[in-house]
Enzyme design. Structure first.
Site, mmCIF file in Angstrom:
data_model
loop_
_atom_site.group_PDB
_atom_site.id
_atom_site.type_symbol
_atom_site.label_atom_id
_atom_site.label_comp_id
_atom_site.label_asym_id
_atom_site.label_seq_id
_atom_site.Cartn_x
_atom_site.Cartn_y
_atom_site.Cartn_z
ATOM 1 N N ASP A 164 2.074 4.010 -16.169
ATOM 2 C CA ASP A 164 3.148 3.627 -17.098
ATOM 3 C C ASP A 164 4.136 2.583 -16.562
ATOM 4 O O ASP A 164 4.815 2.175 -17.446
ATOM 5 C CB ASP A 164 3.705 4.868 -17.789
ATOM 6 C CG ASP A 164 2.772 5.840 -18.802
ATOM 7 O OD1 ASP A 164 1.973 4.940 -19.215
ATOM 8 O OD2 ASP A 164 3.181 6.883 -19.038
ATOM 9 N N ASP A 213 0.718 -1.147 -0.031
ATOM 10 C CA ASP A 213 -0.052 -0.011 -0.192
ATOM 11 C C ASP A 213 0.950 1.114 0.055
ATOM 12 O O ASP A 213 1.874 1.120 0.033
ATOM 13 C CB ASP A 213 -0.962 -0.106 1.136
ATOM 14 C CG ASP A 213 -2.256 0.463 1.183
ATOM 15 O OD1 ASP A 213 -2.343 1.308 0.025
ATOM 16 O OD2 ASP A 213 -3.199 0.278 1.777
#
Ligand SMILES: *[C@@H]1O[C@H](CO)[C@@H](O)[C@H](O)[C@H]1NC(C)=O
Ligand SMILES: *[C@@H]1O[C@H](CO)[C@@H](O)[C@H](O)[C@H]1NC(C)=O
Ligand SMILES: *[C@@H]1O[C@H](CO)[C@@H](O)[C@H](O)[C@H]1NC(C)=O
Ligand SMILES: *[C@@H]1O[C@H](CO)[C@@H](O)[C@H](O)[C@H]1NC(C)=O
Ligand SMILES: *[C@@H]1O[C@H](CO)[C@@H](O)[C@H](O)[C@H]1NC(C)=O
Length: 547
Positions: free
Chosen positions: A213, A151
């Site tokens: 990306d 996380d």
């Protein structure tokens, strides 16, 4: 689980790539399936919950159906590291310890997943892994961990890095460290969620796209946006907002199809089959959509109490086979009308998947034409309904009738004598404004407009780089003298009528290498920027024309 942080500015980072993820699909050749406690239990977790869950997953057939990861989420640990700076499990919650639990799960055929945080504390304020990446990876390895959900709460910005740069640095560091383990963990990355549209309502999507990306080269899956709305505090059910939460995550997922291929999966978060305010149609919609996306199927629920009906839909073999299909394609939108969404994708055996969702509050009937499904040749086709098992023969178009919030999911194939030819067909939409590229009815112009499912908003994207609207099959999207218009398709085709598309989300004209852009009033081509809101688009098929 997630939190918001601040922004600073700074320098770029770069860490050498190691092999994993889409470069090494063998780590996770198909989307992961399994269990996570978070949405259902949040911090109310313990050893018994996991052993009972594992036992129930065996006895109900969930394991045999493919759900073979059992993942812990936050709050499993003590607030302090030990004298060797190692993480420690909470012995009140896990009296036998993590290696024992890992062994319990492995013995039964499960993989064992754990949760940590790239920042210096977890979202629940337990010790985070920032600056302890190496030691924590060794600890997890020694416990028998197979899967890590990382996380992004409480990121401490170091060495002048910006918030974005610190995320990139930490997640790439983890990737590198895992490459040095005997067996890399399956790496679930929450990084993009911290840059997603709902996290920064006041900002643009540029950093979201930039994060997406690199995550597909950095791990096996990424939580790209919001958490699914949890069951309720203290395991007391709080009704309301769960259907909307599911639709929200669906609406984020459809913007990102271009990133997915075998080895990396976009993750729209958990399935929630025991939420009392979801109807059976809604739960099946959740399962149908996630499977159409080839998304991770991670259940958050109290498994021992799932009903026979719940187990039955969660173990639907035909639909799991769509999720686990060897192409790993994420279905993309053909059309989005007021109530009805239509999605398609290719399946490994040559079938075409058709998924039709009724978002509306009433029963609706719709017709989906063969052309909209992406088929080139007319003739007789068959549609196999994956919920009923029934097969229907049709020509030209398939009629679909749906109750409110119901989803139909079909395998479509031509009958003998009809040649199978498919071209990705569907919406071209701006993933920031959500407007659809539209052909004008009366002129050669194109615009961006609210999506309405008309033929003029449905495009075919051809192998030779042509882009043509369904409403005018001989017309090609063209750049001429710096202007974008629809012109008679020419032989060749000339570069002015050829486009390329890849993970950047830019639709690039081959003429001068300019990017299609949603302007204030018109569609234009401009120099390609770095993940600009005006230039990032979703295309049918998630096609990677320039691959
Ligand atoms: C373990 O957690 C579950 C779910 O929160 C709870 O119902 C159960 O009482 C707990 N058991 C123990 C032994 O703490
Ligand atoms: C974590 O980072 C924050 C932000 O820089 C800082 O205020 C806090 O003291 C750090 N906490 C720990 C436990 O290192
Ligand atoms: C979009 O956001 C990025 C990162 O926050 C920022 O650098 C850029 O200037 C923004 N672009 C526009 C057009 O506002
Ligand atoms: C949940 O439990 C905590 C601690 O036991 C308590 O402080 C809190 O008030 C409870 N919240 C609700 C909504 O019941
Ligand atoms: C369905 O009804 C709900 C509650 O009245 C409303 O918020 C929602 O917008 C409606 N959905 C559609 C698609 O009309």
């Amino acid at each position: 689980m997630a939190a918001i942080a601040s922004l600073l500015t700074a320098v770029a980072v770069s860490i050498a790539q190691v092999s994993a993820t889409i470069q090494n699909p063998a780590i996770q050749p198909r989307p992961p399936m399994g269990f996570n406690n978070w949405a259902r239990f949040m911090c109310n977790l313990n050893e018994t919950l996991f052993t009972k869950t594992a036992d129930a997953m065996v006895s109900t057939g969930l394991l045999a159906a493919g759900y073979d990861n059992i993942n812990l989420d936050d709050c499993w640990l003590l607030k302090e590291r030990n004298s060797k700076k190692e993480l420690q499990w909470d012995p009140d919650l896990f009296p036998h310890g993590m290696p024992w639990l890992a062994d319990y799960l492995h013995t039964r055929g499960f993989k064992f997943g754990i949760y940590e945080n790239a920042g210096n504390m977890t979202c629940g304020w337990y010790p985070g892994s920032q600056d302890h990446e190496e030691i924590d990876s060794k600890t997890f390895e020694s416990w028998g961990v197979d899967y890590l959900k990382l996380d992004g709460c409480h990121m401490d910005l170091q060495k002048g890095r910006s918030y974005y740069e610190e995320f990139e640095y930490r997640y790439k560091l983890w990737h590198k460290i895992m490459g040095d383990l005997k067996k890399p963990f399956i790496f679930s990355q929450s990084a993009p969620a911290y840059f997603s549209p709902n996290f920064h309502l006041d900002k643009n999507n540029t950093d979201w796209y930039r994060t997406m990306d690199w995550v597909h080269n950095n791990g096996e899956l990424a939580r790209h946006s919001d958490d699914i709305k949890v069951y309720g505090l203290n395991i007391t059910f709080e009704p309301g907002g769960h259907w909307e939460s599911m639709m929200n995550n669906y609406g984020m997922e459809v913007r990102l199809a271009r990133y997915q291929s075998c080895g990396f999966y976009n993750d729209p978060d958990f399935l929630i089959p025991d939420w009392p305010d979801l109807s059976m149609d809604e739960k099946k919609t959740h399962f149908s959509l996630w499977s159409s996306f080839s998304a991770p199927l991670i259940i958050s629920a109290y498994i021992p109490d799932l009903t026979k009906e719940d187990i039955e839909y969660l173990t639907n073999k035909e639909i799991i086979a769509v999720d686990q299909d060897a192409l790993c394609e994420q279905a993309t939108l053909v059309s989005q009308g007021e109530y009805i969404d239509v999605l398609t994708k290719n399946l490994a055996n040559g079938d075409r998947l058709l998924t039709v969702l009724n978002r509306g509050n009433h029963t609706s009937t719709t017709e989906v034409s063969l052309h909209r499904m992406g088929f080139i040749n007319v003739g007789a086709y068959t549609a196999k309904d994956l919920w009923t098992g029934g097969t229907k023969k049709f020509h030209e178009s398939l009629e679909v009738k749906l109750r409110t919030h119901q989803t139909a999911i079909y395998r479509i194939r031509p009958t003998e004598g009809v040649k199978l030819e498919v071209t990705p067909t569907g919406m071209i939409f701006n993933t920031f404004s959500l407007n659809c590229l539209a052909a004008s009815h009366h002129s050669s112009s194109v615009t961006f407009a609210a999506c309405d499912a008309a033929d003029s908003q449905i495009w075919r994207v051809w192998d030779n780089g042509r882009v043509t609207p369904l409403s005018a099959v001989q017309q090609c999207l063209t750049v001429y003298d710096g202007e974008v218009s629809l012109e008679e398709c020419e032989r060749g085709p000339p570069k002015s009528q050829q486009w390329s598309y890849g993970v950047t989300g830019n639709l690039v004209n081959k003429g001068k290498g300019l990017c299609l852009e949603e302007g204030k009033k018109s569609v234009v081509v401009k120099k390609c920027g770095n993940a600009l809101d005006s230039q990032v688009l979703a295309l049918p098929g998630g096609v990677k024309l320039d691959k």
